[in-house]
Design an enzyme around this catalytic site. Structure first.
Site, PDB file in Angstrom:
ATOM      1  N   ASP A  20      11.803 -18.588   8.198  1.00  0.00           N
ATOM      2  CA  ASP A  20      12.416 -18.324   6.898  1.00  0.00           C
ATOM      3  C   ASP A  20      11.792 -19.157   5.786  1.00  0.00           C
ATOM      4  O   ASP A  20      11.406 -18.632   4.735  1.00  0.00           O
ATOM      5  CB  ASP A  20      13.924 -18.598   6.949  1.00  0.00           C
ATOM      6  CG  ASP A  20      14.653 -17.651   7.887  1.00  0.00           C
ATOM      7  OD1 ASP A  20      14.217 -16.494   8.012  1.00  0.00           O
ATOM      8  OD2 ASP A  20      15.648 -18.069   8.503  1.00  0.00           O
ATOM      9  N   ARG A  99      25.329 -29.881   5.959  1.00  0.00           N
ATOM     10  CA  ARG A  99      24.678 -29.125   4.888  1.00  0.00           C
ATOM     11  C   ARG A  99      24.825 -29.766   3.500  1.00  0.00           C
ATOM     12  O   ARG A  99      23.839 -29.859   2.762  1.00  0.00           O
ATOM     13  CB  ARG A  99      25.186 -27.684   4.876  1.00  0.00           C
ATOM     14  CG  ARG A  99      24.725 -26.867   6.073  1.00  0.00           C
ATOM     15  CD  ARG A  99      23.206 -26.847   6.187  1.00  0.00           C
ATOM     16  NE  ARG A  99      22.746 -25.946   7.232  1.00  0.00           N
ATOM     17  CZ  ARG A  99      22.144 -26.315   8.349  1.00  0.00           C
ATOM     18  NH1 ARG A  99      21.951 -27.618   8.572  1.00  0.00           N
ATOM     19  NH2 ARG A  99      21.738 -25.437   9.240  1.00  0.00           N
ATOM     20  N   ASP A 128      25.743 -21.150   5.154  1.00  0.00           N
ATOM     21  CA  ASP A 128      24.923 -22.232   4.614  1.00  0.00           C
ATOM     22  C   ASP A 128      24.521 -22.017   3.167  1.00  0.00           C
ATOM     23  O   ASP A 128      24.371 -22.973   2.404  1.00  0.00           O
ATOM     24  CB  ASP A 128      23.682 -22.443   5.490  1.00  0.00           C
ATOM     25  CG  ASP A 128      24.004 -23.108   6.809  1.00  0.00           C
ATOM     26  OD1 ASP A 128      25.113 -23.672   6.921  1.00  0.00           O
ATOM     27  OD2 ASP A 128      23.172 -23.067   7.728  1.00  0.00           O
ATOM     28  N   SER A 177      18.885 -18.979  18.294  1.00  0.00           N
ATOM     29  CA  SER A 177      18.816 -19.681  17.024  1.00  0.00           C
ATOM     30  C   SER A 177      19.604 -20.979  17.192  1.00  0.00           C
ATOM     31  O   SER A 177      20.808 -20.950  17.447  1.00  0.00           O
ATOM     32  CB  SER A 177      19.439 -18.825  15.911  1.00  0.00           C
ATOM     33  OG  SER A 177      19.475 -19.541  14.696  1.00  0.00           O
TER      34      SER A 177
END
Length: 419
Positions: A20, A99, A128, A177
């Site tokens: 990504d 985060r 996120d 993931s």
């Protein structure tokens, strides 16, 4: 795919070196018109291999790259979560706590390096994106999300990477993931997206299958914060890392659940969190000793709200400041030691002590005649008579209201005419 170009010439990108964020680099340059992309990787306890990947990918892209150590800040946030008994739908919060710490470190780095915009590689389906942007949008910097804004799928990203010969291994680092930090390890994707799929042992890394034997640990707390393990004072990072190793070896800290995300999507998640499990269980055991019934009951509501805001990435919200005020007050007496038994994949409190314990052995013991303080056992007789009185009265009233009236002659109402 073309988007309006930006007046900015430098943008800070949350950079991991994965698919990504790797494809985001040329997209930000070619589609958004940035002259320079600054990659920022924030250390919150990931494996060393992830930093090696990020640095190698950044070098291959000729990307200016910064690695920021935020482990201490993140560890302190995790211990704040312990004081608030923070779990979400049954598991200890981990990624959600990390985060905002990561986002703040990236924002600080962007400001220090004259960036006028920030970017992440999150999709429009997950949590996120919201956790990053609630921090970033408090600044004057623009926020850009190429994957979300361009509607990129993983397949499209892989094709984009292949066309430009970007330094990613087919855009796939494995079947799962995985997100890892100091506090937790999450595993999702592939077959795990199917709720009926039984995960293989290979998805786990921190925890071993529960086996025979047991182990006792002693956790010491000062005002709600764990400060020592088995008599040894430890900093937050060392304490968490040691507990992850010790408890993980006993199979402690696995969660498999269906989780409700903020956007309303229900997803299947697998987590590993050995240290978090031990510390949360120990902390709750100590609170049960030192807090009154009323405090425990009300704090459960406070803890729930704190965890909800943490899950949303909103620990900087004014509400949390108010919640922290109550938590701080209760934690003044959450000082003492808890003994935890690791056995069969469980971390069970088996002993607790505190100078603030709201407990009297002589008062509770069956071997003493009276409670003390002028209270005798037979004083409970009156309490016992009143206990349940309203329920008994309600039952009596209902029975009387629903009982058919007796026959006029006072006998049984028998339609057959009697004997």
């Amino acid at each position: 795919m073309t988007q309006p170009t930006s007046d900015s010439d430098r943008i800070a990108l949350a950079f991991s070196g994965g698919l990504d964020t790797t494809v985001c680099v040329p997209i930000l340059e070619e589609e958004y018109g940035f002259d320079e992309v600054v990659g920022v990787t924030v250390d919150v306890g990931q494996p060393e291999a992830e930093f090696d990947e990020a640095e190698a990918t950044a070098a291959a892209l000729d990307l200016e790259h910064h690695v920021i150590d935020a482990r201490e800040a993140f560890a302190e946030t995790c211990l704040d979560a312990v004081r608030a008994n923070a779990t979400y739908q049954g598991y200890p919060l981990g990624t959600a706590l990390a985060r905002p710490v990561i986002a703040q470190a990236i924002l600080d780095t962007a400001l220090e390096n004259d960036c006028s915009a920030l970017a992440h590689g999150c999709t429009g389906k997950g949590n996120d994106q919201l956790r990053f942007e609630t921090v970033w949008r408090a600044s004057d910097l623009d926020v850009i999300a190429p994957v979300r804004e361009l509607g990129l799928t993983r397949e499209a990203e892989q094709e984009y990477a292949a066309e430009r010969d970007l330094p990613v291994e087919g855009g796939d680092g494995g079947a799962w993931s995985i997100d890892t930090n100091l506090w937790s390890r999450s595993v999702e994707g592939s077959d795990l997206e199917e709720p009926s799929y039984v995960p293989p042992e290979e998805i786990y890394d921190w925890t071993q299958p529960p086996e025979g034997g047991s182990e006792l640990l002693e956790i010491e707390f000062q005002e709600g914060r764990p400060v020592a393990l088995d008599g040894e004072e430890l900093g937050a990072i060392d304490l968490i890392e040691q507990l992850n190793a010790v408890a993980g070896a006993r199979g402690v800290g696995r969660t498999d659940l269906m989780e409700d995300r903020m956007l309303g999507l229900k997803v299947r998640e697998n987590y590993e969190h050995p240290a978090a499990t031990v510390l949360l269980n120990a902390h709750e055991a100590l609170e049960s000793l030192v807090l009154t019934k009323e405090e425990r009951s009300f704090k459960a509501q406070i803890d729930h709200e704190w965890a909800e805001k943490a899950y949303e990435g909103l620990l900087a919200a004014p509400l949390v400041d108010a919640l922290d005020g109550f938590i701080d007050s209760t934690q003044e007496r959450v000082t003492g030691t808890v003994t935890i038994k690791l056995e069969g994949g469980q971390a069970r409190p088996v002993g607790r002590e505190s100078p603030y314990g709201v407990y009297s052995a002589s008062a509770a013991s069956f071997n003493t005649a009276d409670v003390g303080g002028g209270i005798k056992q037979n004083d409970a007789t009156g309490v016992a008579k009143y206990h349940g009185f309203q329920s008994r009265l309600a039952g009596q009233v209902i029975d009387e209201a629903e009982t058919p009236e007796a026959a006029a002659d006072g006998g049984v109402n028998d339609e057959s005419g009697g004997n």
